[in-house]
Write a protein that holds these residues in place. Structure first.
Motif, PDB file in Angstrom:
ATOM      1  N   MET A 276      -1.916  10.332  -6.641  1.00 21.79           N
ATOM      2  CA  MET A 276      -2.383   9.897  -5.329  1.00 21.79           C
ATOM      3  C   MET A 276      -3.051  11.091  -4.669  1.00 21.79           C
ATOM      4  O   MET A 276      -2.410  12.124  -4.467  1.00 21.79           O
ATOM      5  CB  MET A 276      -1.199   9.459  -4.451  1.00 21.79           C
ATOM      6  CG  MET A 276      -0.488   8.223  -4.910  1.00 21.79           C
ATOM      7  SD  MET A 276       0.996   7.894  -3.900  1.00 21.79           S
ATOM      8  CE  MET A 276       0.337   7.930  -2.229  1.00 21.79           C
ATOM      9  N   ARG A 277      -4.325  10.958  -4.365  1.00 17.75           N
ATOM     10  CA  ARG A 277      -5.014  12.041  -3.668  1.00 17.75           C
ATOM     11  C   ARG A 277      -4.561  12.069  -2.217  1.00 17.75           C
ATOM     12  O   ARG A 277      -4.201  11.052  -1.642  1.00 17.75           O
ATOM     13  CB  ARG A 277      -6.517  11.850  -3.784  1.00 17.75           C
ATOM     14  CG  ARG A 277      -6.963  12.010  -5.248  1.00 17.75           C
ATOM     15  CD  ARG A 277      -8.393  11.691  -5.501  1.00 17.75           C
ATOM     16  NE  ARG A 277      -9.274  12.401  -4.588  1.00 17.75           N
ATOM     17  CZ  ARG A 277     -10.528  12.025  -4.344  1.00 17.75           C
ATOM     18  NH1 ARG A 277     -11.033  10.981  -4.942  1.00 17.75           N
ATOM     19  NH2 ARG A 277     -11.272  12.714  -3.502  1.00 17.75           N
ATOM     20  N   GLN A 278      -4.568  13.238  -1.630  1.00 18.28           N
ATOM     21  CA  GLN A 278      -4.141  13.398  -0.246  1.00 18.28           C
ATOM     22  C   GLN A 278      -4.975  12.511   0.681  1.00 18.28           C
ATOM     23  O   GLN A 278      -6.203  12.469   0.585  1.00 18.28           O
ATOM     24  CB  GLN A 278      -4.262  14.856   0.191  1.00 18.28           C
ATOM     25  CG  GLN A 278      -3.800  15.107   1.602  1.00 18.28           C
ATOM     26  CD  GLN A 278      -3.927  16.579   2.012  1.00 18.28           C
ATOM     27  OE1 GLN A 278      -4.488  17.389   1.288  1.00 18.28           O
ATOM     28  NE2 GLN A 278      -3.401  16.905   3.167  1.00 18.28           N
TER      29      GLN A 278
ATOM     30  N   SER B  31       0.836  -1.199   0.000  1.00 14.13           N
ATOM     31  CA  SER B  31       0.000   0.000   0.000  1.00 14.13           C
ATOM     32  C   SER B  31       0.873   1.251   0.000  1.00 14.13           C
ATOM     33  O   SER B  31       1.960   1.258   0.575  1.00 14.13           O
ATOM     34  CB  SER B  31      -0.888   0.036   1.244  1.00 14.13           C
ATOM     35  OG  SER B  31      -1.828  -0.999   1.189  1.00 14.13           O
TER      36      SER B  31
ATOM     37  N   GLU C  75      -1.296  15.958  -2.241  1.00 15.97           N
ATOM     38  CA  GLU C  75      -1.640  15.213  -3.443  1.00 15.97           C
ATOM     39  C   GLU C  75      -0.321  15.023  -4.183  1.00 15.97           C
ATOM     40  O   GLU C  75       0.492  15.947  -4.264  1.00 15.97           O
ATOM     41  CB  GLU C  75      -2.625  15.996  -4.310  1.00 15.97           C
ATOM     42  CG  GLU C  75      -3.001  15.267  -5.576  1.00 15.97           C
ATOM     43  CD  GLU C  75      -4.083  15.983  -6.352  1.00 15.97           C
ATOM     44  OE1 GLU C  75      -3.745  16.569  -7.413  1.00 15.97           O
ATOM     45  OE2 GLU C  75      -5.247  15.964  -5.900  1.00 15.97           O
TER      46      GLU C  75
ATOM     47  N   TYR D 139      -3.781   3.547  -1.496  1.00 13.13           N
ATOM     48  CA  TYR D 139      -3.800   2.804  -2.758  1.00 13.13           C
ATOM     49  C   TYR D 139      -3.051   1.496  -2.513  1.00 13.13           C
ATOM     50  O   TYR D 139      -1.949   1.508  -1.966  1.00 13.13           O
ATOM     51  CB  TYR D 139      -3.135   3.612  -3.877  1.00 13.13           C
ATOM     52  CG  TYR D 139      -3.868   4.902  -4.154  1.00 13.13           C
ATOM     53  CD1 TYR D 139      -4.916   4.940  -5.062  1.00 13.13           C
ATOM     54  CD2 TYR D 139      -3.534   6.066  -3.464  1.00 13.13           C
ATOM     55  CE1 TYR D 139      -5.616   6.124  -5.289  1.00 13.13           C
ATOM     56  CE2 TYR D 139      -4.228   7.248  -3.696  1.00 13.13           C
ATOM     57  CZ  TYR D 139      -5.261   7.274  -4.597  1.00 13.13           C
ATOM     58  OH  TYR D 139      -5.952   8.438  -4.821  1.00 13.13           O
TER      59      TYR D 139
ATOM     60  N   PHE E 238       0.510   5.688   0.506  1.00 14.90           N
ATOM     61  CA  PHE E 238      -0.360   6.672   1.153  1.00 14.90           C
ATOM     62  C   PHE E 238       0.446   7.945   1.374  1.00 14.90           C
ATOM     63  O   PHE E 238       1.607   7.876   1.755  1.00 14.90           O
ATOM     64  CB  PHE E 238      -0.811   6.076   2.497  1.00 14.90           C
ATOM     65  CG  PHE E 238      -1.700   6.940   3.323  1.00 14.90           C
ATOM     66  CD1 PHE E 238      -3.071   6.952   3.117  1.00 14.90           C
ATOM     67  CD2 PHE E 238      -1.182   7.716   4.349  1.00 14.90           C
ATOM     68  CE1 PHE E 238      -3.914   7.732   3.916  1.00 14.90           C
ATOM     69  CE2 PHE E 238      -2.003   8.497   5.152  1.00 14.90           C
ATOM     70  CZ  PHE E 238      -3.375   8.496   4.930  1.00 14.90           C
TER      71      PHE E 238
ATOM     72  N   THR F  25      -4.569   4.076  -8.901  1.00 13.50           N
ATOM     73  CA  THR F  25      -4.526   5.535  -9.042  1.00 13.50           C
ATOM     74  C   THR F  25      -5.163   5.921 -10.380  1.00 13.50           C
ATOM     75  O   THR F  25      -5.457   5.048 -11.211  1.00 13.50           O
ATOM     76  CB  THR F  25      -3.066   6.041  -9.006  1.00 13.50           C
ATOM     77  OG1 THR F  25      -2.314   5.352 -10.012  1.00 13.50           O
ATOM     78  CG2 THR F  25      -2.427   5.808  -7.651  1.00 13.50           C
TER      79      THR F  25
ATOM     80  N   GLU G 218      -5.447   9.370   0.787  1.00 14.85           N
ATOM     81  CA  GLU G 218      -6.159   8.260   0.140  1.00 14.85           C
ATOM     82  C   GLU G 218      -5.200   7.076  -0.005  1.00 14.85           C
ATOM     83  O   GLU G 218      -4.157   7.205  -0.641  1.00 14.85           O
ATOM     84  CB  GLU G 218      -6.658   8.699  -1.232  1.00 14.85           C
ATOM     85  CG  GLU G 218      -7.424   7.646  -1.987  1.00 14.85           C
ATOM     86  CD  GLU G 218      -8.845   7.473  -1.481  1.00 14.85           C
ATOM     87  OE1 GLU G 218      -9.372   6.372  -1.599  1.00 14.85           O
ATOM     88  OE2 GLU G 218      -9.424   8.453  -0.972  1.00 14.85           O
TER      89      GLU G 218
ATOM     90  N   LYS H 252      -0.143  11.474   3.483  1.00 11.01           N
ATOM     91  CA  LYS H 252      -1.015  12.248   4.368  1.00 11.01           C
ATOM     92  C   LYS H 252      -0.979  13.741   4.054  1.00 11.01           C
ATOM     93  O   LYS H 252      -1.985  14.435   4.147  1.00 11.01           O
ATOM     94  CB  LYS H 252      -0.570  12.033   5.820  1.00 11.01           C
ATOM     95  CG  LYS H 252      -1.491  12.670   6.844  1.00 11.01           C
ATOM     96  CD  LYS H 252      -0.954  12.579   8.251  1.00 11.01           C
ATOM     97  CE  LYS H 252      -0.937  11.170   8.758  1.00 11.01           C
ATOM     98  NZ  LYS H 252      -0.596  11.071  10.183  1.00 11.01           N
TER      99      LYS H 252
END
Length: 162
Positions: free
Chosen positions: A111-113, A66, A73, A117, A68, A106, A115, A70
């Motif tokens: 990668m969105r903040q 994964s 974006e 994946y 991520f 994605t 979120e 935080k």
């Protein structure tokens, strides 16, 4: 003489089939290209220590990975994996960036903040049973153009489960 030849060939066979030990990376070590980049992308593997199973003639080290972020974006611009051997991290593969969307879910490598994946089938396979260390890495660019990275090791063992 027969006994000596028998022992010799037995030792040669055992040596040829022995397990390879690639060593253990020092704590907090990483490839040179990642050292100067801020480590703002979280990378996690599950399980962290990965034991193989054997299906037919192939060994599988099954795990998920994964990613991520935080704080931002992020557009991923490069990702891949290193293997640890000969006392250093060695590039195994830098994957085509277009595969990120399919592998991690994605969209356009963004990668969105906050979120997560996940690649649920991030498997290592081989016809040989051996353990070692890998390091998955991701390099991205924030909206203001700052290059950032994330990486994490995974330990694959030679402890066959079946």
């Amino acid at each position: 003489m027969k006994l000596a030849l028998c022992i010799f060939f037995t030792l040669i066979t055992l040596h040829g089939n022995s397990q390879v030990n690639y060593g253990t990376p020092p704590p907090n070590s990483c490839p040179d290209k990642l050292e100067t980049l801020p480590r703002l992308i979280d990378v996690n593997h599950f399980p962290k220590e990965n034991d193989p199973i054997k299906i037919k003639d192939t060994f599988y080290w099954k795990h998920a990975t994964s990613i991520f972020c935080k704080s931002n974006e992020v557009t991923i611009i490069e990702y891949g994996a290193y293997l640890y051997y000969n006392g250093q991290w060695n590039l195994r593969a830098s994957y085509p960036i277009k595969e990120l969307d399919k592998t991690f879910g994605t969209k356009k490598q963004v990668m969105r903040q906050a979120e997560p994946y996940t690649s649920t089938k991030n498997y290592r396979t081989s016809d040989k049973l051996f353990g070692g260390w890998a390091l998955w890495y991701f390099i991205g660019s924030t909206q203001d153009g700052t290059k950032i990275c994330g990486y994490e090791t995974i330990h694959t063992t030679n402890n066959l489960l079946n």
